[in-house]
Structures are given as structure tokens and as C-alpha cells.
Scaffold this active site. Sequence first.
Site, mmCIF file in Angstrom:
data_model
loop_
_atom_site.group_PDB
_atom_site.id
_atom_site.type_symbol
_atom_site.label_atom_id
_atom_site.label_comp_id
_atom_site.label_asym_id
_atom_site.label_seq_id
_atom_site.Cartn_x
_atom_site.Cartn_y
_atom_site.Cartn_z
ATOM 1 N N HIS A 92 0.825 -1.225 0.000
ATOM 2 C CA HIS A 92 0.000 0.000 0.000
ATOM 3 C C HIS A 92 0.853 1.268 0.000
ATOM 4 O O HIS A 92 0.491 2.267 0.614
ATOM 5 C CB HIS A 92 -0.961 0.020 1.203
ATOM 6 C CG HIS A 92 -1.943 -1.104 1.223
ATOM 7 N ND1 HIS A 92 -3.204 -1.005 0.692
ATOM 8 C CD2 HIS A 92 -1.862 -2.371 1.706
ATOM 9 C CE1 HIS A 92 -3.864 -2.161 0.855
ATOM 10 N NE2 HIS A 92 -3.060 -2.995 1.461
ATOM 11 N N ASN A 165 -10.417 -2.691 2.300
ATOM 12 C CA ASN A 165 -10.062 -2.775 0.885
ATOM 13 C C ASN A 165 -11.305 -2.537 0.038
ATOM 14 O O ASN A 165 -12.418 -2.474 0.573
ATOM 15 C CB ASN A 165 -9.522 -4.172 0.555
ATOM 16 C CG ASN A 165 -8.046 -4.337 0.922
ATOM 17 O OD1 ASN A 165 -7.311 -3.364 1.102
ATOM 18 N ND2 ASN A 165 -7.620 -5.578 1.026
HETATM 19 FE FE1 HDE Z 1 -2.788 -4.722 5.468
HETATM 20 N N1 HDE Z 1 -0.954 -3.973 5.955
HETATM 21 N N2 HDE Z 1 -2.199 -6.519 6.137
HETATM 22 N N3 HDE Z 1 -4.547 -5.532 4.859
HETATM 23 N N4 HDE Z 1 -3.382 -2.952 4.771
HETATM 24 C C1 HDE Z 1 -0.558 -2.704 5.754
HETATM 25 O O1 HDE Z 1 0.507 -1.398 7.368
HETATM 26 C C2 HDE Z 1 -1.128 -6.760 6.923
HETATM 27 C C3 HDE Z 1 -4.932 -6.826 4.998
HETATM 28 C C4 HDE Z 1 -4.622 -2.606 4.346
HETATM 29 O O2 HDE Z 1 -3.210 3.550 3.840
HETATM 30 C C5 HDE Z 1 0.751 -2.393 6.408
HETATM 31 O O3 HDE Z 1 0.733 0.823 7.644
HETATM 32 C C6 HDE Z 1 -1.139 -8.127 7.378
HETATM 33 C C7 HDE Z 1 -6.348 -6.974 4.794
HETATM 34 C C8 HDE Z 1 -4.642 -1.225 3.953
HETATM 35 O O4 HDE Z 1 -1.610 3.366 5.291
HETATM 36 C C9 HDE Z 1 1.120 -3.708 7.111
HETATM 37 C C10 HDE Z 1 -2.243 -8.706 6.813
HETATM 38 C C11 HDE Z 1 -6.793 -5.716 4.513
HETATM 39 C C12 HDE Z 1 -3.360 -0.753 4.186
HETATM 40 C C13 HDE Z 1 -0.054 -4.590 6.755
HETATM 41 C C14 HDE Z 1 -2.907 -7.687 6.035
HETATM 42 C C15 HDE Z 1 -5.662 -4.828 4.547
HETATM 43 C C16 HDE Z 1 -2.592 -1.850 4.706
HETATM 44 C C17 HDE Z 1 1.772 -1.777 5.518
HETATM 45 C C18 HDE Z 1 -2.696 -10.134 6.917
HETATM 46 C C19 HDE Z 1 -8.224 -5.305 4.169
HETATM 47 C C20 HDE Z 1 -2.835 0.633 3.903
HETATM 48 C C21 HDE Z 1 1.773 -0.296 5.854
HETATM 49 C C22 HDE Z 1 -3.038 -10.510 8.254
HETATM 50 C C23 HDE Z 1 -9.118 -5.483 5.289
HETATM 51 C C24 HDE Z 1 -3.056 1.548 5.068
HETATM 52 C C25 HDE Z 1 0.975 -0.177 7.026
HETATM 53 C C26 HDE Z 1 -2.580 2.935 4.718
HETATM 54 C C27 HDE Z 1 -1.267 -1.755 5.107
HETATM 55 C C28 HDE Z 1 -0.161 -5.826 7.227
HETATM 56 C C29 HDE Z 1 -4.068 -7.959 5.258
HETATM 57 C C30 HDE Z 1 -5.801 -3.433 4.257
HETATM 58 C C31 HDE Z 1 2.453 -4.316 6.736
HETATM 59 C C32 HDE Z 1 -0.092 -8.757 8.277
HETATM 60 C C33 HDE Z 1 -7.160 -8.270 4.896
HETATM 61 C C34 HDE Z 1 -5.819 -0.447 3.404
HETATM 62 O O5 HDE Z 1 1.198 -3.532 8.503
#
Ligand code: HDE
Length: 704
Positions: A92, A165
Site C-alpha cells: 500500500h 479494501n
Molecule cells: Fe494490510 N498492511 N495486512 N490488509 N493494509 C498494511 O501497514 C497486513 C490486509 C490494508 O493507507 C501495512 O501501515 C497483514 C487486509 C490497507 O496506510 C502492514 C495482513 C486488509 C493498508 C499490513 C494484512 C488490509 C494496509 C503496511 C494479513 C483489508 C494501507 C503499511 C493478516 C481489510 C493503510 C501499514 C494505509 C497496510 C499488514 C491484510 C488493508 C504491513 C499482516 C485483509 C488499506 O502492517
Amino acid sequence: MSKNETTSGSGRRKREAGPSPHQDPQSAAGGELHQIAGGEHAALTTNQGVPLSDNQNSLRANPRGPTLLEDFILREKITHFDHERIPERIVHARATGAHGFFELTESLEAYTRARVLTEVGEKTPVFTRISTVAGGAGSVDTPRDVRGFAVKFYTKEGNWDLVGNNIPVFFIQDAIKFPDLIHAVKMEPDRGFPQAASAHDTFWDFISLTPESMHMVMWVMSDRTLPRSLRMIEGFGVHSFRLVNDAGESTFVKFHWRPKLGLQSTIWDETVKIAGADPDFHRRDMFEAIAAGAFPEWDLAVQLFTEEEADGFPFDHLDATKLIPEELVPLKIIGRMVLDRWPNNFFAETEQVAYCPSHVVPGIDFSNDPLLQGRLLSYHDTQLSRLGTPNFHQIPINAPKCPFGNQQRDGQMQMEQPVGRIAYEPNSLSEDSPRESPAGGFRSAAVAETGEKGRVRAESFADHYSQARQFYVSQTAHEQAHIASALVFELSKVEHLHVREAIVGHLRNIDEDLAQRVGAGLALGKMPKAPVAAAPVQDMAPSPALQIIGKMKDTLTGRAVGILIADGSDGAVIEKVRKAATDAGAAVKIVAPKVGGANLADGSLMAADGQLAGTPSVLFDAVAVVLSDDGAKTLALEGAAIDFVRDAFGHLKAIGADQGGHVLLRSANVARDAGVVDASDDDAFIAAAKTRQWDREKAVRTLA
Ligand code: HDE
């Protein structure tokens, strides 16, 4: 009063204090005047406040001599520059952000004590960041990719981050697989490509070995991942959360954002061309809409259900690869979000904003979804690495707008100066240090847990194909063809035959017709065997709510119309089209061979908004071509003009043409059909422009 302001106290520079439609009125509170003699401009100073006499030349021993180490001004400036970047988000990284508000229209009082969801009419400030997932911060806006939809609500009871999302399900069921998934989709580590693309071996290899991803794959291969505008996407909290009321009772909830402009996507060939024409297509679109006062808006809706109801669903709602069909649990609209202010500074706000799904407020709680549980750890950890300090909550974009305080102290970049002797709790030495709030403070829902500890996956998570099938069969024929073609496109970029075959094998468990189409598109010869499904595949009732076409609005509101003109064009026809399109809500742009404009038939000069070579028709939802016969002959020799009309036709857009316009269409081999109309018939043009000409598609490309 001069503009030479700095903020008081900290001495930090304020942005140039000109009137700006984007400036936060609250942050505009005046600082002291930095008293510098002479001139109208603010004095340029070092970070220590020392005014500079010369910002063009470094300090040299003599005019042609070596630069001196003593030049603290040069060193400070270069060193600061060297450190301008912070680690970009691992996923992201590329995003667009905007400020706005959330207004509650229906109280959820019976279900939650969260005031943001009970105080009808209350406007809660928000900061929303919409992102792509796979590409780096400098990648294009329009790859085939999921869009992140993260909203920070600055509520009176603390910050609530709804980090979702634009797709309601996810690839994996357990957080422990996330690093593998992301490593597989990111550019391959030995070669450093492809950037922002899933069409390569490692992604599809991982997917082929992870059947739980099949439902998400259907969504990702659909046009949901090719949005026309960020203003036209849905958002989903994905996981089940809990709402907790005053009595401590909890209800499950899923959150949905619904765009007021309706859902709309582009088609693949168009998307690819947009990426070249305007890599910032979505960011610019959002910027321009907000600047024009056409504020993007979404409804917030919830699906509410009890534990007992959930027990009756033919899937496990704790499994993030499943959605709850709207036909099973209807959506209830409870409020709206309006994005009405562009950030003052991209880095300070859009880059430094730190969302964490663990940021919830009293009355909102988590479910046991194992993906959510992993996320509760990951985001805070990632902010520590990205922003470098546990004090990231003090950065203005992250700070709550309600009072907050505790006994946490110190750390890198501590901006606060807590006073007094007390840095612990409980204490008897201070009257006014922060204390627990037994009545109003955050309480977890009292949920009973039993069972054996272990690295296990619940049996109820075993069905990987039924909802993938439901998604596919719910689509219109056009959308099904796009899904099949996207799979053929992606798998054609995969070098390993066994990976292509493995995916087609999975498709056979989803829909035999889909599998056959993709198999034929890959010229597989012999159809591979379907893998044994871990649970029987169920035929669920089709859900039209899963379509895009069914949810597209026939409208020009929020859309764009381009009018191609040249020397000799008829000004009256241009004005007629422009007025009709503007009245219908479209933003209209004039495109001409030269940006200075064109000399119309009546001798007047009409200025252009875009030069033809740099303003192709992929940037518009519909086009009109208004040309004299001579103008058409000249443009027939111009590749950009031929592409303008041919692409508009190929991308299923309405084309309005006058007599000269039709000459150009013939030169480009563009046939007449229901969507190619006379420009002077503005009713017909507007009606056609409000939609896409889906039936034309079979005439312009071969789909799988
Ligand atoms: Fe994320 N995800 N994600 N994700 N995600 C990140 O956090 C993570 C997942 C989502 O505009 C990271 O700040 C894991 C689902 C958005 O700053 C990180 C898992 C959904 C954004 C991270 C998921 C998301 C992130 C990277 C599996 C939809 C951007 C930068 C368990 C519900 C937020 C940050 C923004 C960002 C981890 C799965 C949505 C690495 C471990 C499911 C919208 O922490």
C-alpha cells in the site's frame, strides 16, 4: 501584515500563508511574525533560525577554489535532503489521501456505545487514504490491483481506524501466510520486476498452491481492480467486528462503503493506456474533483448479525475469504463520508498517516478472524519501523483530536513536555494526573473461549470454491468474459506450464465453462485435472450485488467528456455539446492539436484544455468530434487523432460527431453503431454517454 510567518514557539516554518482552498482552517491559527528586515518575503533561515544571505552559492576558499567544510548552511541543507525519505510501506505504498467528515444518519444505539455510531447528525473528522497494494510509492495509479480503503475517524472517544479494501474478501485465511503472499506478488527478488503486477510466475505459483485464495482471485480478475476513479469504488472492512452496547452485549458487524457516484471500472486495454497517458490518473482525478467542489462521497452501511445467525450461515464468517451476501444479511445505511479537503502537504499527511486496525474506540471490538488477529500486531509494528518512534501518534495527522494523555514518557522525537513529578499510576501525589475510567473506558466484549490450543485451521474454513463460484455466476456475460480474459492475460505471462495448468485445474472446481474458456485461451490442448476439494462445492444463489455493471449508474455526474476540435470547427456545435454535457454533470475538456487553441469557422479562437498528443480519449468517459472537412483531412494523417476515436470506440464509449467528425471516424475505420451519434443530436449523445456500449465489445476484441 506580511506573509513572513513562522509558527510560534517551535519556530517551525508554516506553509506560505496565501489563501488556499485546501488549508485546514484550524491549523491556520496565526503564529508570531518572524521579524526580518527588508522585502516582502519570509526570510529563508537555517533550521536554527539563522537568516541566509545567499542560497545560490556554497562557501568557497576563493572563487575557483575548494568548498569549505565549515559551510554549515550547505551541510545542514544537504544532510536534511539526504534523509528526506522514510521507508515506504511494504504494501500500500502508492496512495491518495484526503480529509473530510463522517456524518451519522442512523443511530446504532441498541448495538454499540461508540458515540461515533450513536450521535445522529454529529460530524466526525476523517482522513481517508486509498492505495494500491503491490507497487512502490512511485508506481502508476492504475495497475490491476486491489485498492486499500483506510479511514481514520477522529472521534470524541479516540481514533478509530477502519482499514479496509475495495474487495470484501482476502487471499488468505491466516496472518502467518501474509509475508509469503506479498513476497510472491511483489517484483521477483532476483530480477527486480515486474513492478505493480500480479502477472508473473511467483504470484500464480503461490496462488496455485493456496486454494483458499480462489474467491479473492475471482474478484481480482474482475474489473473491480480497474476502477474508473477512486470516487467510484466500494470499500469493505472485510473482517467481522463486534459492536458492544452499554449492557455489554455484542453483535457482529461488517462495514461497507458505497460510492454515491455508483461503481464504475475501466476495461483492461483502456487501463493499460491510461497508465501511459497519466500515471497519476486517480490522484489527479481526486484532486480535481475536490478542487471543483465535487466532493467524493460514500454511504457507510453495516451488516449486523448475531452469533446464532452466524451459526446458520453456510460458511464461517470468521474466514476472511468469505463474504456475507447482501441477500442473506441486508445492508443498513447509517451515515455518509464526504472528502472535502485536499491535504496541505502530501508527505506530512498522506505519507505519515499511520493506520492500525487495533485503533478502535469503546463500543467497537474485534472478532476472532485469524487474519484480523494478525493485523492487530502488524500495523503498529510497521509504523515503528516506518516512522521510527513510538511517538508517531504525536504527528499531527495521527494525533487524536480529543484530549489524550497517560504516563508513557520519552522516546525518540518526543514533542510533548509533560510537567511535574508524576510519571506513574496509581499515585497519590497528583490531583489531576490521568486516571482509569471504569464506566466509560474501553472494555473488551466478554466472550467465552474454550477448546484445545494448537496450530490448526477450523474445519469450517475448508470450503474454498463455493463463493468463488457464486461470484462468477453472479456476473453479467460481459463481466464473465472480462474475468476469463484477465486470467488468460495473466497466465500467459507465466512461464511455467505446470503453474498455468494448476490454476485451470482450480477453475474447474469453480465453473467448468470458465475453466474451458481459460484453457482454450491458453491453448492448453488437454484440460488438467481439478484438484480434490477439501469440502463439497455448494451452489449458492447468485448475488447480483456482486456485479459492477449492475451497480453502474447511468449518469455523467462525476464523469468527463472530451471534445476534439481543430482549425475550422463549428463553434455552435461545440457549445451545444459542451452545454449538454455540463448540464448533465460532466466535466468537459476541449482537446485540440495545439494547446493555444483552434481558430473556429467564425474566426474566433477557442482555447484548448489539452493538447491532442497528451490528452488521449482514455482520459474521458465519452467524446465528441467536431471538425470541418479540412480539419478532418488534416487530422486523418495524425496518429493521435486516429487513436483518439479508435480507442474511444474500442473502449465502448459514446462518440458524438458532426459531418467533419464522421470523416475522421471513417478514416479511422470506426463504424457507426448505437453509441456513435450525431453531435448535433445532444439528447442522443448524452443518453449514449451515460453508459458504456457493452454490446459493441464483441465487434472490437476477442475475449476468452
Ligand atoms: Fe494490510 N498492511 N495486512 N490488509 N493494509 C498494511 O501497514 C497486513 C490486509 C490494508 O493507507 C501495512 O501501515 C497483514 C487486509 C490497507 O496506510 C502492514 C495482513 C486488509 C493498508 C499490513 C494484512 C488490509 C494496509 C503496511 C494479513 C483489508 C494501507 C503499511 C493478516 C481489510 C493503510 C501499514 C494505509 C497496510 C499488514 C491484510 C488493508 C504491513 C499482516 C485483509 C488499506 O502492517
